[in-house]
Write a protein that holds these residues in place. Structure first.
Motif, short mmCIF file in Angstrom:
data_model
loop_
_atom_site.label_atom_id
_atom_site.label_comp_id
_atom_site.label_asym_id
_atom_site.label_seq_id
_atom_site.Cartn_x
_atom_site.Cartn_y
_atom_site.Cartn_z
N THR A 1 0.83 -1.21 0.00
CA THR A 1 0.00 0.00 0.00
C THR A 1 0.86 1.26 0.00
O THR A 1 0.46 2.27 -0.56
CB THR A 1 -0.98 0.01 1.18
OG1 THR A 1 -0.26 -0.11 2.40
CG2 THR A 1 -1.98 -1.11 1.06
N ASN A 2 2.07 1.18 0.56
CA ASN A 2 2.98 2.33 0.51
C ASN A 2 3.45 2.60 -0.92
O ASN A 2 3.65 3.74 -1.30
CB ASN A 2 4.18 2.11 1.43
CG ASN A 2 3.80 2.22 2.88
OD1 ASN A 2 2.79 2.82 3.24
ND2 ASN A 2 4.60 1.60 3.74
N ILE A 3 3.62 1.54 -1.72
CA ILE A 3 4.01 1.71 -3.13
C ILE A 3 2.95 2.52 -3.87
O ILE A 3 3.24 3.34 -4.72
CB ILE A 3 4.19 0.33 -3.81
CG1 ILE A 3 5.41 -0.37 -3.23
CG2 ILE A 3 4.29 0.46 -5.32
CD1 ILE A 3 5.52 -1.84 -3.63
N LEU A 4 1.68 2.31 -3.49
CA LEU A 4 0.57 2.96 -4.17
C LEU A 4 0.14 4.27 -3.51
O LEU A 4 -0.81 4.91 -3.96
CB LEU A 4 -0.63 2.00 -4.21
CG LEU A 4 -0.37 0.66 -4.89
CD1 LEU A 4 -1.59 -0.23 -4.78
CD2 LEU A 4 0.03 0.85 -6.33
N ALA A 5 0.85 4.69 -2.48
CA ALA A 5 0.42 5.81 -1.64
C ALA A 5 0.14 7.10 -2.41
O ALA A 5 -0.81 7.80 -2.10
CB ALA A 5 1.45 6.07 -0.56
N ASN A 6 0.92 7.44 -3.39
CA ASN A 6 0.75 8.71 -4.09
C ASN A 6 0.12 8.54 -5.46
O ASN A 6 0.24 9.40 -6.32
CB ASN A 6 2.10 9.42 -4.20
CG ASN A 6 2.64 9.80 -2.85
OD1 ASN A 6 1.90 10.27 -1.99
ND2 ASN A 6 3.91 9.55 -2.64
N LYS A 7 -0.53 7.42 -5.68
CA LYS A 7 -1.17 7.13 -6.96
C LYS A 7 -2.69 7.18 -6.80
O LYS A 7 -3.21 7.04 -5.71
CB LYS A 7 -0.77 5.73 -7.45
CG LYS A 7 0.71 5.51 -7.63
CD LYS A 7 1.35 6.40 -8.66
CE LYS A 7 0.97 6.02 -10.05
NZ LYS A 7 1.58 6.83 -11.10
N LYS A 8 -3.37 7.39 -7.92
CA LYS A 8 -4.83 7.27 -7.93
C LYS A 8 -5.14 5.79 -8.05
O LYS A 8 -4.82 5.17 -9.07
CB LYS A 8 -5.45 8.04 -9.10
CG LYS A 8 -5.35 9.54 -8.96
CD LYS A 8 -6.02 10.20 -10.13
CE LYS A 8 -5.87 11.70 -10.06
NZ LYS A 8 -6.50 12.35 -11.23
N VAL A 9 -5.72 5.23 -7.00
CA VAL A 9 -5.97 3.80 -6.96
C VAL A 9 -7.46 3.55 -6.74
O VAL A 9 -8.08 4.16 -5.87
CB VAL A 9 -5.18 3.11 -5.83
CG1 VAL A 9 -5.49 1.62 -5.76
CG2 VAL A 9 -3.68 3.34 -6.01
#
Length: 170
Positions: free
Chosen positions: A61-69
């Motif tokens: 989830t940290n990998i995706l933290a700054n992405k629109k998911v």
């Protein structure tokens, strides 16, 4: 490539991300998935709604933290089986950095319209009208504002020329 509302989209199905992989092919597939995550405008994180246990951890989830998911919970037609981490994982998405989630059933096609609506919303184009002019840069907006206020034919021609041939400034 396909269309979702006013969007022309490219959907890429990548390898899953798993910290416990060992094979070279799997490592290469995960490296490619990470490259695509970094390039993506929106990430559809598709999970099996009937069995979420152990599917997510904090590092992922940290990998995706700054992405629109957009978390897509597939198999909503099946009963939900709770084991251990599921409630924690759901809470992470409700209150954490990825609050967007939809439930679908690919088998029955339910929830697909809502999924498409959420993709359009996340892209920020829910009110986009392709039949209306749009400014992509502040320079374009400034020139169009000046154009709307001008009465001089020469100034109008000059502004239109500048609008059509000026720098893109993107």
């Amino acid at each position: 490539d396909c269309r979702i509302g006013p969007l022309a989209v490219e959907i890429i199905d990548t390898a899953g991300l798993d910290e416990k992989i060992t094979g070279d092919i799997d490592k290469a597939a995960q490296q490619k998935a990470m490259e695509l995550i970094n390039q993506a405008d929106i990430i559809l994180l598709v999970l099996d709604n009937s069995n979420l246990d152990g599917k997510l951890d904090k590092s992922f989830t940290n990998i995706l933290a700054n992405k629109k998911v957009l978390m897509v919970l597939n198999k909503s037609d099946l009963p939900f089986v709770s084991q251990t981490k599921t409630e924690t994982q759901r809470d992470l998405f409700k209150t954490g950095n990825m609050p967007n989630a939809v439930s679908i059933s690919a088998k029955f096609g339910s929830g697909i319209d809502y999924l498409c609506d959420e993709i359009v919303r996340l892209a920020g184009v829910e009110n986009f009208d392709p039949n209306q002019p749009i400014c992509f840069t502040p320079r374009q907006e400034q020139l169009l504002t000046q154009l709307s206020k001008t009465k001089s034919k020469d100034t109008i021609n000059s502004l239109i020329t500048e609008l059509l041939s000026g720098p893109l400034n993107v």
